[in-house]
Design an enzyme around this catalytic site. Structure first.
Site, PDB file in Angstrom:
ATOM      1  N   CYS A 190       0.814  -1.216   0.000  1.00 50.07           N
ATOM      2  CA  CYS A 190       0.000   0.000   0.000  1.00 50.07           C
ATOM      3  C   CYS A 190       0.850   1.270   0.000  1.00 50.07           C
ATOM      4  O   CYS A 190       0.418   2.318  -0.483  1.00 50.07           O
ATOM      5  CB  CYS A 190      -0.920   0.003   1.213  1.00 50.07           C
ATOM      6  SG  CYS A 190      -2.043  -1.402   1.267  1.00 50.07           S
ATOM      7  N   CYS A 218       2.475   8.406  -8.859  1.00 48.11           N
ATOM      8  CA  CYS A 218       2.233   7.993 -10.245  1.00 48.11           C
ATOM      9  C   CYS A 218       3.324   8.546 -11.160  1.00 48.11           C
ATOM     10  O   CYS A 218       3.917   7.826 -11.967  1.00 48.11           O
ATOM     11  CB  CYS A 218       0.872   8.491 -10.729  1.00 48.11           C
ATOM     12  SG  CYS A 218      -0.563   7.740  -9.941  1.00 48.11           S
ATOM     13  N   GLY A 251     -13.261  30.087 -28.121  1.00 46.85           N
ATOM     14  CA  GLY A 251     -13.167  31.354 -28.836  1.00 46.85           C
ATOM     15  C   GLY A 251     -12.122  32.317 -28.329  1.00 46.85           C
ATOM     16  O   GLY A 251     -10.959  32.262 -28.708  1.00 46.85           O
ATOM     17  N   HIS A 279     -26.130  27.253 -28.279  1.00 40.47           N
ATOM     18  CA  HIS A 279     -25.078  27.600 -29.231  1.00 40.47           C
ATOM     19  C   HIS A 279     -25.422  26.958 -30.569  1.00 40.47           C
ATOM     20  O   HIS A 279     -25.757  25.775 -30.624  1.00 40.47           O
ATOM     21  CB  HIS A 279     -23.723  27.095 -28.744  1.00 40.47           C
ATOM     22  CG  HIS A 279     -22.562  27.708 -29.462  1.00 40.47           C
ATOM     23  ND1 HIS A 279     -22.282  27.423 -30.786  1.00 40.47           N
ATOM     24  CD2 HIS A 279     -21.617  28.596 -29.052  1.00 40.47           C
ATOM     25  CE1 HIS A 279     -21.212  28.110 -31.151  1.00 40.47           C
ATOM     26  NE2 HIS A 279     -20.789  28.829 -30.126  1.00 40.47           N
ATOM     27  N   GLU A 288     -17.331  29.625 -32.426  1.00 38.41           N
ATOM     28  CA  GLU A 288     -17.806  30.735 -33.234  1.00 38.41           C
ATOM     29  C   GLU A 288     -16.671  31.353 -34.041  1.00 38.41           C
ATOM     30  O   GLU A 288     -16.892  31.962 -35.086  1.00 38.41           O
ATOM     31  CB  GLU A 288     -18.424  31.782 -32.306  1.00 38.41           C
ATOM     32  CG  GLU A 288     -19.219  32.846 -32.993  1.00 38.41           C
ATOM     33  CD  GLU A 288     -20.141  33.545 -32.016  1.00 38.41           C
ATOM     34  OE1 GLU A 288     -20.618  34.626 -32.357  1.00 38.41           O
ATOM     35  OE2 GLU A 288     -20.381  33.003 -30.923  1.00 38.41           O
ATOM     36  N   ARG A 307     -16.548  30.550 -37.785  1.00 39.92           N
ATOM     37  CA  ARG A 307     -17.325  31.429 -38.652  1.00 39.92           C
ATOM     38  C   ARG A 307     -16.682  32.811 -38.739  1.00 39.92           C
ATOM     39  O   ARG A 307     -16.647  33.434 -39.805  1.00 39.92           O
ATOM     40  CB  ARG A 307     -18.756  31.558 -38.124  1.00 39.92           C
ATOM     41  CG  ARG A 307     -19.604  30.321 -38.376  1.00 39.92           C
ATOM     42  CD  ARG A 307     -20.965  30.424 -37.706  1.00 39.92           C
ATOM     43  NE  ARG A 307     -20.880  30.219 -36.272  1.00 39.92           N
ATOM     44  CZ  ARG A 307     -21.630  30.857 -35.367  1.00 39.92           C
ATOM     45  NH1 ARG A 307     -22.515  31.754 -35.767  1.00 39.92           N
ATOM     46  NH2 ARG A 307     -21.495  30.607 -34.080  1.00 39.92           N
ATOM     47  N   ARG A 356     -26.012  34.418 -31.482  1.00 40.11           N
ATOM     48  CA  ARG A 356     -26.193  32.976 -31.324  1.00 40.11           C
ATOM     49  C   ARG A 356     -27.661  32.572 -31.284  1.00 40.11           C
ATOM     50  O   ARG A 356     -28.041  31.528 -31.817  1.00 40.11           O
ATOM     51  CB  ARG A 356     -25.489  32.512 -30.046  1.00 40.11           C
ATOM     52  CG  ARG A 356     -23.985  32.557 -30.149  1.00 40.11           C
ATOM     53  CD  ARG A 356     -23.327  32.266 -28.816  1.00 40.11           C
ATOM     54  NE  ARG A 356     -21.881  32.169 -28.960  1.00 40.11           N
ATOM     55  CZ  ARG A 356     -21.044  32.000 -27.954  1.00 40.11           C
ATOM     56  NH1 ARG A 356     -21.523  31.909 -26.719  1.00 40.11           N
ATOM     57  NH2 ARG A 356     -19.754  31.912 -28.155  1.00 40.11           N
ATOM     58  N   HIS A 384     -25.653  25.739 -24.270  1.00 41.13           N
ATOM     59  CA  HIS A 384     -24.279  26.233 -24.143  1.00 41.13           C
ATOM     60  C   HIS A 384     -24.057  27.099 -22.915  1.00 41.13           C
ATOM     61  O   HIS A 384     -23.051  26.967 -22.229  1.00 41.13           O
ATOM     62  CB  HIS A 384     -23.900  27.014 -25.394  1.00 41.13           C
ATOM     63  CG  HIS A 384     -22.488  27.494 -25.408  1.00 41.13           C
ATOM     64  ND1 HIS A 384     -21.416  26.636 -25.267  1.00 41.13           N
ATOM     65  CD2 HIS A 384     -21.953  28.746 -25.522  1.00 41.13           C
ATOM     66  CE1 HIS A 384     -20.285  27.320 -25.308  1.00 41.13           C
ATOM     67  NE2 HIS A 384     -20.587  28.601 -25.446  1.00 41.13           N
ATOM     68  N   HIS A 385     -24.985  28.000 -22.620  1.00 39.66           N
ATOM     69  CA  HIS A 385     -24.766  28.953 -21.539  1.00 39.66           C
ATOM     70  C   HIS A 385     -26.092  29.239 -20.854  1.00 39.66           C
ATOM     71  O   HIS A 385     -27.083  29.540 -21.526  1.00 39.66           O
ATOM     72  CB  HIS A 385     -24.184  30.255 -22.104  1.00 39.66           C
ATOM     73  CG  HIS A 385     -23.556  31.151 -21.083  1.00 39.66           C
ATOM     74  ND1 HIS A 385     -22.202  31.167 -20.845  1.00 39.66           N
ATOM     75  CD2 HIS A 385     -24.088  32.065 -20.231  1.00 39.66           C
ATOM     76  CE1 HIS A 385     -21.919  32.057 -19.902  1.00 39.66           C
ATOM     77  NE2 HIS A 385     -23.056  32.615 -19.510  1.00 39.66           N
ATOM     78  N   ARG A 402     -26.019  35.783 -24.867  1.00 38.96           N
ATOM     79  CA  ARG A 402     -24.630  36.208 -24.691  1.00 38.96           C
ATOM     80  C   ARG A 402     -23.902  36.252 -26.027  1.00 38.96           C
ATOM     81  O   ARG A 402     -24.036  35.345 -26.845  1.00 38.96           O
ATOM     82  CB  ARG A 402     -23.898  35.251 -23.740  1.00 38.96           C
ATOM     83  CG  ARG A 402     -22.425  35.588 -23.571  1.00 38.96           C
ATOM     84  CD  ARG A 402     -21.752  34.696 -22.565  1.00 38.96           C
ATOM     85  NE  ARG A 402     -21.686  33.304 -22.965  1.00 38.96           N
ATOM     86  CZ  ARG A 402     -20.831  32.819 -23.869  1.00 38.96           C
ATOM     87  NH1 ARG A 402     -20.010  33.639 -24.513  1.00 38.96           N
ATOM     88  NH2 ARG A 402     -20.817  31.530 -24.143  1.00 38.96           N
TER      89      ARG A 402
END
Length: 588
Positions: free
Chosen positions: A37, A59, A187, A382, A395, A398, A419, A521-522, A561
């Site tokens: 252990c 680890c 973004g 979104h 976004e 685009r 959006r 999304h938000h 938003r």
């Protein structure tokens, strides 16, 4: 005597996992091959802290860090992800089934050792009100000045700001690693009046930022909060840069009249870059961060002032921490299906781009003590979440130059609209989905797009006709759409949909398309705050000692938003909340 005690603990530990070998778990493997252990535990049978610091150090001492574990030969490398340098124990469990954390959002065919071990109930599966009250009755086991709840961008900025203001701070995060929704942000950050805008010869004004944000939010925003967001946005960029974030790239997001979205210059996604830098900054400034630690109660005195919190930790259980100031930065409720169904029933079956940690904890905590809510039932979809996935197609794709077409291959709206309008327009198209189409110019320019390709999300062809066949679009319609758009781009006048910014044409093969549909999304609303980020009660008076920032709050964004304003919100109001919390805690 000490040896006998240690031996007894080792024997007890081994006995407790004596049947584990049949379950093929990681602890059993280590007990047989790595000296028992103590390979993971300082004291056998116990974990040194809730963040599992010692176990993770062990680890890495054997296997190396993520830099050493990266494998370029793998198509999907779990040790080289946008999550950054997170705890090994996020995936690799000692006494239970190991799991690939990536697949909370993705569906990779990744193998992980010991994934056939026994599955245990989640330590944080429920809120035990009896144990919460017992912790309050027992009283605080430690004291600090500022508690910050939630280690995303808002939380880190609040904690670092409070620490720099001279306060003693503890940052609590319920997940096995920090980041929250901010870790998924692709973004950038909107800001006005920055050196970056000056270098790119972009004329912008604080008033334009305010007007764009208010218009995007359908004028439901709190004007006082929007004014602060705009006025302090450049200061926010400078703050991030002082912590080590490069924000030199500049793009335009939907709803903005000029290039205002600041991004890392190397094309990486903004959210992971910011979070990884904030992690390092928090360590540099000695901000104590406790993972696997969920705050489940805000404690008030008889004068209804904050005096502390009750924490439910993975190993420590329930305990109370005394604090004069608490900052809620827990994010929204975009992954809480029950809350979504209650507040916005029409969205209850919609996919979500949110982190699984976005379950509305801060809203629940604040409501329990009488905090006021603002626009709590408004949720933003979104428009471009990868179809049949939870992967957000930024976004920025685009904004950089992609066009959006329907199943037939026709444009149907300006790609740079807000959006909410884009989402509504897509849901009116055949099949309720759309394609983002672009060429090799954008592919080379935007690093995140190459990431989508790596995830197998892109269709690719050497000709527009070939792309139409791959996506089942009408060849003539798509060809006409591209031809017309190239003419609009050359003339600078989008006669079809009046897109204002067209930085790229579609002329350089290969050509690409990614299938998208709207997803949660938000969450627009949340806890009501004032200009100092103080949480307000039902009579709109500040609750003494309680502050909030980021998506847990309402009022900044109104009903919708704008892209780039979320990170701005977490940085600007996160910093304000931290400074206000420190000032309150240091009052005599």
């Amino acid at each position: 005597m000490k040896f006998a005690l240690l031996s007894g603990l080792v024997i007890a530990c081994l006995a407790s996992i004596g049947n584990a070998s049949a379950a093929n778990d990681l602890a059993s493997f280590h007990s047989k091959n790595q000296g028992g252990c103590t390979a993971c535990h300082i004291t056998p049978g116990k974990v040194s802290d809730d963040s599992e610091t010692h176990i993770n150090q062990q680890c890495k001492s054997c296997h190396g860090g993520y830099e050493e574990l990266k494998d370029a030969k793998l198509e999907i490398d779990p040790h080289n992800s946008h999550l950054g340098d997170i705890n090994c124990t996020s995936c690799h469990k000692g006494h239970e089934q190991s799991k690939v954390y990536c697949n909370e959002c993705h569906s990779f065919d990744l193998k992980i050792p010991f994934n056939d071990a026994k599955k245990k109930a989640a330590w944080d599966a429920k809120w035990d009100q009896e144990k919460i009250q017992q912790a309050i009755a027992k009283g605080p086991v430690e004291t600090t000045e500022v508690v910050v709840v939630g280690a995303g961008s808002a939380g880190y900025n609040a904690a670092i700001a409070a620490k720099q203001a001279g306060a003693k701070v503890i940052l609590f995060e319920k997940a096995p690693f920090s980041g929250g929704n901010s870790m998924l942000a692709a973004g950038g950050m909107n800001a006005v009046g920055t050196p970056q805008q000056k270098a790119h010869h972009v004329e912008d004004k604080v008033q334009w930022f305010v007007e764009d944000t208010m218009k995007g939010g359908r004028y439901a925003n709190d004007p006082k909060l929007v004014d602060i967001l705009a006025q302090r946005s450049a200061e926010g960029v400078k703050w991030l840069e002082s912590l080590g974030v490069n924000m030199d790239d500049l793009k335009r997001s939907g709803g903005a009249r000029v290039d205002r979205t600041h991004r890392p210059a190397d094309g990486r996604s903004a959210g992971p870059t910011i979070i990884q830098t904030l992690r390092k900054a928090a360590a540099k400034f000695d901000v104590e961060t406790r993972l696997n630690s969920r705050v489940e109660k805000l404690v008030l005195n008889d004068d209804r002032q904050i005096v502390g919190v009750v924490v439910h930790a993975k190993y420590s259980g329930y305990y109370m921490v005394a604090a004069k100031s608490v900052v809620l930065t827990t994010g929204g409720y975009g992954y809480n299906k029950e809350m979504i169904a209650y507040y916005r029933p029409t969205f209850k079956d919609m996919t979500s781009s949110n982190n699984i940690t976005a379950t509305g904890d801060g809203i629940t905590l604040a409501k329990e003590i009488g905090a006021s809510m603002t626009d709590i039932d408004w949720i933003q979809a979104h428009p471009t979440v990868g179809m049949d996935s939870r992967i957000l197609i930024s976004e920025t794709v685009r904004g950089v130059g992609a066009i959006m077409v329907n199943a037939k291959g026709q444009r149907f709206i300006s790609e740079l609209t807000t959006r909410d309008r884009a989402s509504d327009a897509i849901l009116k198209q055949p099949g309720k989905f759309a394609w983002l189409v672009f060429d090799n110019q954008l592919y080379k320019k935007a690093k995140m797009v190459r990431g989508y390709d790596h995830l197998g999300m892109l269709k690719k062809a050497d000709t527009i006709d070939g792309l139409a066949k791959l996506t089942n679009m009408d060849t003539q319609l798509l060809q006409g759409t591209v031809t017309n758009y190239n003419q609009y781009q050359q003339s600078g006048d989008d006669k079809a949909f009046h897109r204002e910014d067209m930085p790229l044409n579609l002329t350089q093969p290969p050509y690409y398309a990614v299938k998208v549909a709207p997803g949660i999304h938000h969450t627009m609303g949340g806890v009501a705050i004032d200009t100092k980020a103080e949480v307000l009660d039902l009579q709109s008076w500040p609750i003494k000692g309680l502050f909030a920032a980021g998506e847990v709050t309402g009022g900044v964004h109104g009903y919708n938003r704008l892209g780039g304003n979320a990170i701005a919100d977490t940085v600007v109001f996160g910093k304000i909340a931290g400074e206000s919390a420190a000032a309150n805690a240091q009052q005599k």
